[in-house]
Design a protein around this motif. Structure first.
Motif, short mmCIF file in Angstrom:
data_model
loop_
_atom_site.label_atom_id
_atom_site.label_comp_id
_atom_site.label_asym_id
_atom_site.label_seq_id
_atom_site.Cartn_x
_atom_site.Cartn_y
_atom_site.Cartn_z
N VAL A 70 16.35 -57.61 25.27
CA VAL A 70 16.62 -57.51 26.58
C VAL A 70 15.21 -57.17 27.68
CG1 VAL A 70 18.81 -56.67 26.49
CG2 VAL A 70 17.01 -54.52 26.16
N THR A 71 14.97 -56.92 28.61
CA THR A 71 13.45 -56.62 30.11
C THR A 71 14.27 -55.88 30.51
OG1 THR A 71 13.23 -58.46 30.82
CG2 THR A 71 12.69 -58.81 28.48
N SER A 72 13.42 -55.41 31.13
CA SER A 72 13.32 -54.43 32.82
C SER A 72 11.23 -54.22 33.02
CB SER A 72 13.63 -52.87 32.57
OG SER A 72 14.11 -52.44 33.54
N SER A 73 12.19 -54.19 34.20
CA SER A 73 10.38 -54.49 34.62
C SER A 73 10.00 -53.21 35.86
CB SER A 73 10.08 -55.65 35.31
OG SER A 73 10.50 -56.84 34.46
N VAL A 74 8.69 -52.83 35.80
CA VAL A 74 8.42 -52.38 37.39
C VAL A 74 7.04 -52.78 37.97
CG1 VAL A 74 9.28 -50.10 36.94
CG2 VAL A 74 7.53 -50.75 36.80
N THR A 75 6.67 -52.16 39.37
CA THR A 75 5.49 -52.49 39.73
C THR A 75 4.08 -51.75 39.08
OG1 THR A 75 6.44 -53.08 41.90
CG2 THR A 75 4.02 -52.38 42.23
N ASN A 76 3.50 -51.98 38.33
CA ASN A 76 2.68 -51.67 37.97
C ASN A 76 1.34 -51.53 38.70
OD1 ASN A 76 0.00 -51.48 34.80
ND2 ASN A 76 1.12 -50.09 36.01
N THR A 77 1.37 -49.84 39.92
CA THR A 77 0.27 -49.73 40.93
C THR A 77 -0.97 -49.94 40.56
OG1 THR A 77 2.42 -48.69 42.13
CG2 THR A 77 0.30 -48.92 42.48
N VAL B 187 8.61 -48.15 32.40
CA VAL B 187 10.12 -48.78 32.52
C VAL B 187 10.39 -48.87 30.93
CG1 VAL B 187 9.05 -51.45 32.02
CG2 VAL B 187 11.34 -50.54 33.40
N THR B 188 11.78 -48.35 30.48
CA THR B 188 12.45 -48.08 29.64
C THR B 188 13.19 -49.48 29.99
OG1 THR B 188 12.13 -46.26 28.85
CG2 THR B 188 14.01 -47.81 27.62
N ALA B 189 13.65 -50.43 28.56
CA ALA B 189 15.03 -51.90 28.60
C ALA B 189 15.81 -51.61 27.75
CB ALA B 189 14.56 -52.50 28.36
N THR B 190 17.16 -51.01 28.36
CA THR B 190 17.65 -50.80 26.95
C THR B 190 19.03 -51.70 26.13
OG1 THR B 190 18.06 -48.70 28.71
CG2 THR B 190 19.70 -49.17 26.96
N CYS B 191 19.37 -50.94 25.77
CA CYS B 191 20.33 -51.95 24.68
C CYS B 191 21.82 -52.24 24.76
CB CYS B 191 20.10 -52.02 23.07
SG CYS B 191 18.30 -51.79 22.20
N PRO B 192 22.20 -53.40 25.37
CA PRO B 192 23.57 -53.06 25.46
C PRO B 192 24.66 -52.10 24.44
CG PRO B 192 22.30 -55.24 25.32
CD PRO B 192 21.19 -54.14 24.48
N SER B 193 25.14 -52.25 24.64
CA SER B 193 26.55 -50.96 24.20
C SER B 193 27.42 -51.65 22.75
CB SER B 193 27.70 -50.99 24.99
OG SER B 193 28.97 -49.91 24.22
#
Length: 287
Positions: free
Chosen positions: A132-139, A146-152
C-alpha cells in the motif's frame, strides 16, 4: 509512477547473490559487531543482494529480484541498500518494493564512483500480501513526512520511501514502521517541489507468527559525521524489514545505508549539519 518509466536511465544490478541470511558484501557490513543468531524463518525466506556502481554527480538505480522457490513466487518483505562510500554526499533517494524486486535510487555527489549493494528480504507471500502507498508533496527546501497504513487484518512487514525527483539534493531522512504502516521522511534540498510516496508491505501471515518490532536505543550522530546504528531480533526470529528514525528536521541529515544483517538491521546516517543529532534503528521480526 516509477522514475524508470518516465525516462530516467536505470543501472542494472549485477553479481546477484542468494544467501540464507545477510551477507558481508561490503566493508561496512564486515566491520559490524557480532549479531544475534537468526532463528526460525517464514516460508521460503532468504535474503538476496546485487552490487552496482553509482557514478558521481548523478542518481543511479539498482535492483535485485526475489527468485522463485521451485514454481512458487517469492516476493519482497523488506529491503534496502548499503553504500560503500562514507562520504556525507552519498545517500539514498528511494528504497521500495516493485513486484518481485526491490529498487533503490542512490544519489552520489561525493566526487568519486562508489559501489552500492541492494538487498531484498524475500519469502513466499502470506495471505493478504499487498503493498500500500500514500503520497504527499515534498516542498522545495523542506523535509516532509508521510505514512502508508496497512489494511485491517494485516501487519506491516517492511517498507520504504519513493521520491519522483532525480535531483541528488533529494534524500531519505527516516524510513520506519509506524502505527501498523510505514513512515518515510524525505529531505528536499533542491529548488523544485517533488512528490514523496511511502510504501508499506503488508500481510496477514504475521498475525499467527512470532511477530514484533524491535526499536534500539538512539545513537548520537555528531555534526559532520557518518554514524551506524543497529537493531536485533529476539532469539528465534528473523528480520523482515527495517530502517531508521532521525530526530533531525535538517535537510542536511540523510540516510546513507539501510540493510539487513544476520538477526537484525543496520543503518548509517550522514549528518552534514552543524548540530549533533540522533539515529534510532528499527527492525521488524517474525518466524
Amino acid at each position: 509512477m516509477i522514475k524508470g518509466l518516465r525516462g530516467l536511465a536505470l543501472t542494472a544490478a549485477v553479481a546477484a547473490t542468494v544467501v540464507a541470511g545477510a551477507t558481508t558484501a561490503s566493508a561496512k557490513t564486515a566491520a559490524l559487531g557480532s549479531p544475534t543468531i537468526a532463528g526460525a524463518k517464514p516460508a521460503g525466506y532468504l535474503i538476496v543482494n546485487a552490487s552496482f556502481s553509482a557514478a558521481t554527480g548523478v542518481q543511479t538505480r539498482g535492483t535485485v529480484a526475489c527468485p522463485k522457490k521451485g514454481s512458487v513466487a517469492r516476493l519482497p518483505l523488506g529491503g534496502g541498500a548499503q553504500i560503500t562510500s562514507s562520504s556525507l554526499d552519498a545517500n539514498i533517494n528511494s528504497s521500495i518494493p516493485n513486484g518481485n524486486t526491490w529498487i533503490v535510487d542512490v544519489n552520489n555527489n561525493s566526487g568519486v564512483t562508489t559501489t552500492v549493494v541492494v538487498y531484498a528480504v524475500c519469502a513466499v507471500p502470506g495471505k493478504k500480501y499487498q503493498v500500500v502507498t500514500s503520497s504527499v508533496t515534498n516542498t522545495a527546501g523542506q523535509q516532509n513526512s508521510v505514512t502508508a497504513t496497512c489494511p485491517s487484518g494485516t501487519k506491516v512487514l517492511g517498507g520504504g520511501g519513493y521520491s519522483n525527483s532525480s535531483s541528488v539534493a533529494v534524500n531519505l531522512n527516516t524510513s520506519i514502521p509506524s502505527s501498523n504502516g510505514w513512515r518515510a521522511d524525505e529531505n528536499n534540498a533542491s529548488a523544485t517541489d517533488a512528490t514523496l510516496t511511502a510504501y508499506a508491505v503488508c500481510s496477514a501471515q504475521a498475525k499467527k507468527a512470532h511477530y514484533g518490532i524491535t526499536v534500539a536505543s538512539p545513537v548520537t550522530n555528531p555534526a559532520g559525521a557518518e554514524t551506524n546504528a543497529e537493531a536485533f531480533c529476539p532469539s528465534g526470529r528473523s528480520p523482515l524489514g527495517g530502517g531508521a528514525f532521525s530526530n533531525s528536521s535538517s535537510t542536511s541529515v540523510n540516510m546513507n545505508s539501510t540493510s539487513p544483517l544476520t538477526g537484525g538491521w543496520s543503518v548509517y546516517e550522514n549528518n552534514a549539519s552543524t548540530s549533533d543529532e540522533t539515529i534510532t534503528a528499527y527492525v521488524v521480526c517474525a518466524s
